[in-house]
Design an enzyme around this catalytic site. Structure first.
Site, mmCIF file in Angstrom:
data_model
loop_
_atom_site.group_PDB
_atom_site.id
_atom_site.type_symbol
_atom_site.label_atom_id
_atom_site.label_comp_id
_atom_site.label_asym_id
_atom_site.label_seq_id
_atom_site.Cartn_x
_atom_site.Cartn_y
_atom_site.Cartn_z
ATOM 1 N N ARG A 46 0.833 -1.210 0.000
ATOM 2 C CA ARG A 46 0.000 0.000 0.000
ATOM 3 C C ARG A 46 0.866 1.258 0.000
ATOM 4 O O ARG A 46 0.692 2.141 -0.841
ATOM 5 C CB ARG A 46 -0.908 0.005 1.239
ATOM 6 C CG ARG A 46 -2.113 -0.897 1.107
ATOM 7 C CD ARG A 46 -2.934 -0.866 2.375
ATOM 8 N NE ARG A 46 -2.222 -1.533 3.443
ATOM 9 C CZ ARG A 46 -2.657 -2.609 4.092
ATOM 10 N NH1 ARG A 46 -3.825 -3.122 3.799
ATOM 11 N NH2 ARG A 46 -1.941 -3.172 5.047
ATOM 12 N N VAL A 63 8.361 -2.723 3.739
ATOM 13 C CA VAL A 63 7.802 -4.065 3.984
ATOM 14 C C VAL A 63 7.007 -4.043 5.285
ATOM 15 O O VAL A 63 7.249 -3.205 6.153
ATOM 16 C CB VAL A 63 8.916 -5.138 4.096
ATOM 17 C CG1 VAL A 63 9.608 -5.342 2.771
ATOM 18 C CG2 VAL A 63 9.918 -4.776 5.181
ATOM 19 N N ALA A 119 11.069 3.835 6.895
ATOM 20 C CA ALA A 119 9.849 4.279 7.575
ATOM 21 C C ALA A 119 8.915 3.078 7.707
ATOM 22 O O ALA A 119 7.699 3.228 7.730
ATOM 23 C CB ALA A 119 9.177 5.408 6.814
ATOM 24 N N ARG A 163 9.530 -0.666 9.724
ATOM 25 C CA ARG A 163 9.626 -1.106 11.116
ATOM 26 C C ARG A 163 11.103 -1.302 11.453
ATOM 27 O O ARG A 163 11.881 -1.773 10.615
ATOM 28 C CB ARG A 163 8.855 -2.417 11.321
ATOM 29 C CG ARG A 163 7.358 -2.313 11.101
ATOM 30 C CD ARG A 163 6.651 -1.502 12.174
ATOM 31 N NE ARG A 163 6.653 -2.203 13.439
ATOM 32 C CZ ARG A 163 5.729 -3.092 13.813
ATOM 33 N NH1 ARG A 163 4.711 -3.351 13.021
ATOM 34 N NH2 ARG A 163 5.805 -3.706 14.983
ATOM 35 N N ASP A 183 12.812 6.600 10.490
ATOM 36 C CA ASP A 183 11.636 7.008 11.260
ATOM 37 C C ASP A 183 11.284 5.929 12.276
ATOM 38 O O ASP A 183 10.362 6.089 13.071
ATOM 39 C CB ASP A 183 10.449 7.256 10.314
ATOM 40 C CG ASP A 183 9.262 7.856 11.035
ATOM 41 O OD1 ASP A 183 9.463 8.843 11.774
ATOM 42 O OD2 ASP A 183 8.142 7.332 10.886
ATOM 43 N N GLU A 198 12.553 0.811 19.606
ATOM 44 C CA GLU A 198 12.116 2.217 19.717
ATOM 45 C C GLU A 198 11.124 2.473 20.858
ATOM 46 O O GLU A 198 11.033 3.609 21.348
ATOM 47 C CB GLU A 198 11.502 2.694 18.395
ATOM 48 C CG GLU A 198 10.200 2.000 18.033
ATOM 49 C CD GLU A 198 9.688 2.407 16.647
ATOM 50 O OE1 GLU A 198 10.504 2.507 15.720
ATOM 51 O OE2 GLU A 198 8.478 2.620 16.533
ATOM 52 N N HIS A 243 9.040 7.990 14.660
ATOM 53 C CA HIS A 243 7.878 7.238 14.130
ATOM 54 C C HIS A 243 6.677 8.160 13.913
ATOM 55 O O HIS A 243 5.567 7.899 14.394
ATOM 56 C CB HIS A 243 7.514 6.085 15.088
ATOM 57 C CG HIS A 243 6.863 4.931 14.380
ATOM 58 N ND1 HIS A 243 7.210 3.621 14.625
ATOM 59 C CD2 HIS A 243 5.904 4.880 13.419
ATOM 60 C CE1 HIS A 243 6.483 2.821 13.871
ATOM 61 N NE2 HIS A 243 5.679 3.568 13.119
HETATM 62 N N1 LIG Z 1 6.461 5.124 10.047
HETATM 63 C C1 LIG Z 1 5.159 5.149 10.186
HETATM 64 O O1 LIG Z 1 4.594 6.089 10.743
HETATM 65 C C2 LIG Z 1 4.325 4.020 9.636
HETATM 66 C C3 LIG Z 1 2.926 4.174 9.542
HETATM 67 C C4 LIG Z 1 2.172 3.157 8.950
HETATM 68 C C5 LIG Z 1 2.781 1.984 8.530
HETATM 69 N N2 LIG Z 1 4.135 1.843 8.692
HETATM 70 C C6 LIG Z 1 4.811 0.627 8.260
HETATM 71 O O2 LIG Z 1 4.936 0.636 6.843
HETATM 72 C C7 LIG Z 1 5.092 -0.709 6.377
HETATM 73 C C8 LIG Z 1 4.300 -0.936 5.108
HETATM 74 O O3 LIG Z 1 2.921 -0.769 5.360
HETATM 75 P P1 LIG Z 1 1.851 -1.113 4.198
HETATM 76 O O4 LIG Z 1 0.521 -0.748 4.749
HETATM 77 O O5 LIG Z 1 2.301 -0.580 2.902
HETATM 78 O O6 LIG Z 1 2.002 -2.717 4.180
HETATM 79 P P2 LIG Z 1 1.553 -3.705 3.010
HETATM 80 O O7 LIG Z 1 1.248 -5.005 3.701
HETATM 81 O O8 LIG Z 1 0.486 -3.095 2.153
HETATM 82 O O9 LIG Z 1 2.869 -3.871 2.111
HETATM 83 C C9 LIG Z 1 4.004 -4.557 2.530
HETATM 84 C C10 LIG Z 1 4.655 -5.186 1.308
HETATM 85 O O10 LIG Z 1 5.893 -5.783 1.727
HETATM 86 C C11 LIG Z 1 6.043 -7.020 1.030
HETATM 87 N N3 LIG Z 1 6.968 -7.889 1.775
HETATM 88 C C12 LIG Z 1 6.778 -8.516 2.951
HETATM 89 N N4 LIG Z 1 7.880 -9.197 3.316
HETATM 90 C C13 LIG Z 1 8.803 -8.986 2.351
HETATM 91 C C14 LIG Z 1 10.135 -9.411 2.163
HETATM 92 N N5 LIG Z 1 10.753 -10.207 3.058
HETATM 93 N N6 LIG Z 1 10.777 -9.012 1.048
HETATM 94 C C15 LIG Z 1 10.167 -8.218 0.122
HETATM 95 N N7 LIG Z 1 8.903 -7.774 0.247
HETATM 96 C C16 LIG Z 1 8.219 -8.155 1.358
HETATM 97 C C17 LIG Z 1 4.637 -7.580 0.949
HETATM 98 O O11 LIG Z 1 4.511 -8.558 -0.078
HETATM 99 C C18 LIG Z 1 3.817 -6.310 0.672
HETATM 100 O O12 LIG Z 1 3.676 -6.056 -0.714
HETATM 101 C C19 LIG Z 1 4.699 -1.596 7.561
HETATM 102 O O13 LIG Z 1 5.882 -2.112 8.162
HETATM 103 C C20 LIG Z 1 4.043 -0.647 8.536
HETATM 104 O O14 LIG Z 1 4.225 -1.068 9.881
HETATM 105 C C21 LIG Z 1 4.904 2.838 9.218
#
Ligand SMILES: NC(=O)c1ccc[n+]([C@@H]2O[C@H](COP(=O)([O-])OP(=O)(O)OC[C@H]3O[C@@H](n4cnc5c(N)ncnc54)[C@H](O)[C@@H]3O)[C@@H](O)[C@H]2O)c1
Length: 330
Positions: A154, A204, A231, A233, A257, A262, A296
């Protein structure tokens, strides 16, 4: 009138909450306390929404059931705070907010990519010390740069479209490559992405395959002029290997981030004590001129906060009204 209890509410959420209550003709009782410490507020409410980093204490589930509550909703994507087995034993439907605003994190990553390409981390430090020289830090324009996105879900997919609109070359690596981004992202191996990218940005989700995904051997593949943005995990990057890669100039810079461990420092003020005791490696990173640390906050925007509140409350009302929620976690 339907009444919902929301716990761990911050002041900046109040406007969105009161707006929702007025629009839907319901009462929303809010408290800054964790649900663990707010069980006396449960009686008289029809639904409960939480948001916390620590675990929901075991007695909560029984108290909710005993008060006729049918659900437990967290206005976060992560549900690791909730014991699903216990919740289901107490007939509680669990819901979350899986995507509150992919754009919020994508825009933040885009900003950090620009800061890496334009070396603002270095200029900020220099100028703060009254050093106005250039030090030969010429930048790359975004349309001449290659950006590698690891995890094109996403957020990664949203970022890819923003980068494509700026004419950057966008490489992607994902265990499940997408065809709907044909012409926007070129999916390659992790090795090729690391070798070719000027900035590698991590998106990821945290899972066993993603833990330690970027370690010593990966930094060795990157260009010495390249930068890393994380940004996603903290545990996706091996922190001690990142420190070594920066110290030995295997890579040029990093914007983080999120970092391993953390929870011990983020969302708290450590200005008086420092963080060396809790997280010595992060303390080292924080002292480097080529590292930008943020606590974060990539998600923390007007749209995301509104969506967290609205999506969580929509599901609670659905359950109370006997309809299926959009975001049940099983
Ligand atoms: N910094 C922030 O404030 C913040 C806020 C929201 C989400 N996040 C983090 O952002 C990240 C992504 O969120 P999202 O909603 O896009 O998730 P998502 O599930 O839509 O996308 C994650 C993608 O990573 C891929 N993936 C998983 N393991 C993998 C690997 N070993 N190698 C390659 N690709 C791999 C998956 O196939 C998927 O397409 C999450 O870790 C979430 O915790 C951070």
């Amino acid at each position: 009138m339907t009444s919902i209890l929301m716990t761990s509410v911050r002041d900046d959420e109040q406007a969105a909450i009161q707006d929702y209550a007025a629009k839907h003709h319901i009462t929303i009782q809010t408290t800054p306390k964790l649900i663990n410490d707010a069980l006396d507020l449960v009686p008289g409410n029809d639904g409960v929404i939480i948001q916390q980093r620590g675990a929901v204490s075991e007695d909560v589930y029984g108290v909710l059931e005993a008060n006729g509550i049918k659900q437990l909703t967290t206005r976060t994507a992560g549900v690791d705070t909730i014991d699903l087995h216990l919740a289901h034993q107490h007939s509680l439907v669990v819901t979350n907010v899986p995507a509150y605003s992919p754009r919020s994190v994508a825009e933040f990553a885009l900003m950090q990519i620009f800061r890496m390409l334009r070396h603002t981390y270095a200029f900020d430090h220099q100028v703060a010390a009254n050093d106005f020289s250039w030090h030969g830090l010429q930048s790359k324009e975004i349309h001449s740069a290659t950006i590698g996105i690891i995890g094109v879900g996403r957020i990664g997919g949203t970022l890819a479209k923003l980068l494509h609109a700026l004419n950057a070359t966008v490489l992607g690596y994902d265990t499940k490559p997408r065809t709907d981004l044909d012409g926007i992202v070129r999916f390659v191996s992790k090795k090729e992405l690391l070798q070719q990218s000027d900035v590698v940005t991590l998106h990821v989700n945290l899972n066993p395959t993603a833990e330690g995904l970027i370690a010593a051997e990966d930094f060795k593949l990157m260009k010495p002029t390249a930068a890393l943005v994380n940004a996603s995990r903290g545990p996706v990057v091996v922190t001690k290997d990142l420190v070594t890669a920066l110290q030995t100039h295997q890579i040029q810079a990093a914007a983080l981030d999120t970092v391993e461990g953390e929870a011990a420092i983020f969302a708290q003020d450590h200005s008086q004590t420092g963080i060396a005791k809790q997280l010595p490696l992060v303390d080292e990173l924080n002292k480097m001129d080529n590292v930008i640390l943020t606590p974060h906050i990539a998600f923390y925007t007007n749209v995301a906060v509104q969506n967290m509140v609205d999506i969580a409350l929509d599901d609670v009302l659905s359950i109370i009204n006997g309809q299926a929620p959009q975001n049940e976690v099983r």
